[in-house]
Design a protein around this motif. Structure first.
Motif, PDB file in Angstrom:
ATOM      1  N   SER B  47       0.899  -1.137  -0.323  1.00  0.00           N
ATOM      2  CA  SER B  47       0.139   0.039  -0.030  1.00  0.00           C
ATOM      3  C   SER B  47       0.613   1.194  -0.310  1.00  0.00           C
ATOM      4  O   SER B  47       0.456   2.121  -0.660  1.00  0.00           O
ATOM      5  CB  SER B  47      -1.421   0.001   1.035  1.00  0.00           C
ATOM      6  OG  SER B  47      -1.507  -0.783   1.235  1.00  0.00           O
ATOM      7  N   ASP B 170      -5.988  -1.287  -4.594  1.00  0.00           N
ATOM      8  CA  ASP B 170      -5.834  -2.230  -3.544  1.00  0.00           C
ATOM      9  C   ASP B 170      -6.111  -3.405  -2.446  1.00  0.00           C
ATOM     10  O   ASP B 170      -7.244  -2.425  -1.935  1.00  0.00           O
ATOM     11  CB  ASP B 170      -5.480  -0.903  -2.303  1.00  0.00           C
ATOM     12  CG  ASP B 170      -4.421  -1.336  -1.579  1.00  0.00           C
ATOM     13  OD1 ASP B 170      -4.517  -2.372  -0.808  1.00  0.00           O
ATOM     14  OD2 ASP B 170      -3.919  -0.055  -0.657  1.00  0.00           O
ATOM     15  N   GLU B 171      -6.337  -4.341  -2.829  1.00  0.00           N
ATOM     16  CA  GLU B 171      -7.138  -5.131  -2.285  1.00  0.00           C
ATOM     17  C   GLU B 171      -8.537  -5.262  -3.022  1.00  0.00           C
ATOM     18  O   GLU B 171      -9.225  -5.012  -1.610  1.00  0.00           O
ATOM     19  CB  GLU B 171      -6.696  -5.555  -1.131  1.00  0.00           C
ATOM     20  CG  GLU B 171      -5.306  -5.916  -1.169  1.00  0.00           C
ATOM     21  CD  GLU B 171      -5.169  -6.753   0.226  1.00  0.00           C
ATOM     22  OE1 GLU B 171      -5.762  -7.790   0.365  1.00  0.00           O
ATOM     23  OE2 GLU B 171      -4.091  -6.366   0.690  1.00  0.00           O
TER      24      GLU B 171
HETATM   25 MG   LIG Z   1      -2.259  -2.265   2.060  1.00  0.00          MG
END
Ligand SMILES: [Mg+2]
Ligand SMILES: Nc1ncnc2c1ncn2[C@@H]1O[C@H](COP(=O)(O)OP(=O)(O)OP(=O)(O)O)[C@@H](O)[C@H]1O
Lengths: 265, 291
Positions: B47, B170-171
């Motif tokens: 991240s 991001d996921e």
């Molecule tokens: Mg992350």
């Protein structure tokens, strides 16, 4: 974004002060706060200053943390100093600047009050810097528990405090996350017209509140599901232990108080 | 738009006892219109890496270049905003960012902030909702009365509404069941094919990366430990296992068949049916002996 916020200002460590019982620390700070108002001589302040330096070395806290913690009060201190210096008109005139004359007593009073304020803030910030918030609430709960006889809900207040403290980091994290998400969507929290900035803050506050309420509800259910029903008969996992340091500290501080009394003019 | 990382490092909470080195001298390149996956275990810095692309974080050292704009430690805010307007970012649990009274208003929040033609975009909203698998009747509803899955789709639509040239995921499938994960991934794949944004996808699941990415970075302890095309990465099984990463089952099966029979599949994205077809062809052509 919140990189410089140190939560509750607590700094983990292994110093003498960190190892002390929080009750002893709270008692000591309360005692110091009271006696500092009794000090009225230069000798007394010199002794107090020496004690402050000694405690600094016992705390293991880097100086810049103390400086950062004290900075906001500094402005207040300077203001009080000048108020006293300007408006106290006793003793000999030391010197004059234009229409203003500075009297000996004014400077003295100003310095004393400023020192008092500084020392006060200094000792309380050392307390919070070396005591974890949970220890603080535990100690406060115990110290207030005699008041339960008068229907003061010491246990519940302590529980509320520790829940609040527990969720401060979570809330900060959440705030940072939502700020990032809205910033990525083009919101600007620092610049722009009043309207845009209001909009940006709404985009932060609404999700924050929604999540906080949801979390409070979840927590309430979780506590109930595990049979929580108040403090009655509840035992503690973390016991506060009174050690030799604490007794030593209390003795020293009492002696300190006595010496200060003798130094009074 | 190309994205380039040159010797980028990032330190969180500098000069405190909580100092963390989250990126260590990263060099990486994300080609225009390509799909890249970044994988690695939790806390490896994924991240942190992608938040440099839209200036949410600034490098402690090094330079990030986004389509010709340089982002450095001392880059001005205005510049960062310019770059940001080209980048869309879907976070973990994106539904937490919904806040408006109606879905429509929430979808328009991004375009409005980025100074786009709101009226024009408003007309396209029904189509956009359809693309994320929702009915256009939701436009007037409050986002808070939707189901979790619908909320997530609305939030995703809110990011796609600006039609970003760089899309960072991001996921985005965190916390969904396998079916839901698949649907969301497909949604992004279709979007990518249609509008060709440079796509960077974070995941710690190999399956997701396998289905989607042309290139992969594997992160561990603030560094890029491996990079290359998915096939090349999967070939280094032991190294991956050291990092707690598993090769997708589907790839494991295909690799096993290759080892046993000597056949070479063109790539590991083949579905079982496609693989069987390929196998049959190979046998008919006499490329592999029948086992
Ligand atoms: Mg992350
Ligand atoms: N805001 C922050 N402040 C301080 N440290 C942070 C912050 N965000 C991340 N870190 C630290 O930086 C490191 C990398 O974090 P990062 O969020 O980039 O990991 P990640 O690979 O995205 O993990 P995950 O898969 O769990 O999302 C971690 O050690 C983390 O503790």
């Amino acid at each position: 974004m919140f990189e410089n916020v140190i939560i509750g200002q607590y700094l983990p460590g292994r110093s003498f002060l960190h190892h002390m019982d929080p009750r002893a620390k709270i008692a000591a700070v309360l005692f110091l706060i009271i006696v500092i108002f009794l000090v009225n001589s230069w000798n007394g302040y010199a002794l107090f200053g020496a004690a402050a330096i000694a405690v600094y070395f016992l705390s293991g806290v880097p100086f810049r943390y103390i400086r950062k913690g004290m900075f906001p009060v500094f402005i207040l201190v300077i203001l009080t100093f000048f108020l006293h210096a300007f408006f106290t008109r006793e003793g000999d005139i030391l010197f004059s600047v234009g229409v203003f004359s500075f009297y000996e007593e004014g400077i003295r009073q100003g310095l004393f009050i400023s020192l008092r304020l500084l020392l006060l803030v200094y000792f309380t910030s050392l307390l919070t810097l070396t005591t974890s918030p949970i220890d603080l609430t535990d100690a406060l709960e115990q110290m207030f528990s005699p008041l339960e006889r008068f229907k003061f809900p010491a246990y519940d207040v302590a529980m509320m405090m520790s829940i609040a403290i527990r969720f401060i980091p979570t809330l900060l994290q959440e705030t940072e996350k939502i700020i990032k998400a809205q910033t990525a969507r083009g919101a600007d929290f620092n610049k722009g017209s009043m309207r845009d900035r209001m909009q940006a803050f709404v985009s932060l506050l609404v999700p924050l509140f929604v999540r906080a309420f949801r979390r409070a509800e979840d927590l309430a259910y979780a506590m109930e599901a595990r049979g929580y029903n108040g403090g009655e008969g509840r035992t503690k996992l973390r016991l506060l232990v009174w050690g030799w340091r604490d007794t030593l500290c209390c003795v020293l501080i009492a002696a300190f108080g006595v010496v200060l009394l003798f130094l009074r003019q | 738009m190309d994205v380039n990382f040159q010797n980028v490092s990032h330190v969180y909470m500098k000069k405190t006892p909580f100092e963390t080195l989250a990126l260590k001298n990263i060099n990486a390149c994300f080609r225009s219109s390509s799909v890249t996956a970044v994988i690695g275990r939790t806390g490896s810095g994924k991240s942190t890496l992608v938040q440099h692309i839209n200036g949410l974080l600034k490098p402690s050292a090094g330079v990030v270049t986004v389509g010709g704009h340089r982002l450095e430690a001392r880059t001005k805010r205005k510049m960062v905003k310019t770059v940001r307007s080209h980048v869309g970012m879907v976070f973990q649990y994106p539904e937490h960012q919904l806040f408006e009274e109606t879905v429509e208003k929430d979808l328009l929040f991004g375009p409005k902030n980025k100074g786009m033609d709101v009226a024009e975009i408003q007309k396209k909203l029904p189509e956009l909702l359809q693309q994320v698998g929702l009915s256009e009747t939701l436009l007037e509803r409050s986002p808070f009365e939707l189901s979790g899955g619908q909320m997530r789709r609305v939030a995703i639509a809110g990011v796609l509404a600006t039609n970003p040239e760089i899309l960072i995921l991001d996921e985005p499938t965190a916390g969904l069941d396998p079916q839901g994960q698949k649907e969301i991934l497909e949604l992004f794949m279709n979007w990518q094919r249609a509008y060709q944004p440079t796509t960077i996808m974070i995941t710690h699941q190999m399956e997701e990366a396998a289905a989607f990415a042309e290139y992969m970075y594997v992160m561990e302890d603030a560094e890029i430990k491996m990079q290359g095309e998915p096939e090349a990465i999967y070939a280094q099984r032991e190294k991956l296992q050291e990092m707690d990463l598993d090769i997708p089952e589907q790839v494991q099966v295909l690799q096993q068949i290759e080892r046993d029979s000597g056949i070479r599949f063109p790539h590991y994205k083949l579905s079982p049916a496609e693989a069987a077809d390929y196998w049959e062809h190979a046998v008919q052509n006499g490329d592999v002996p029948y086992v």
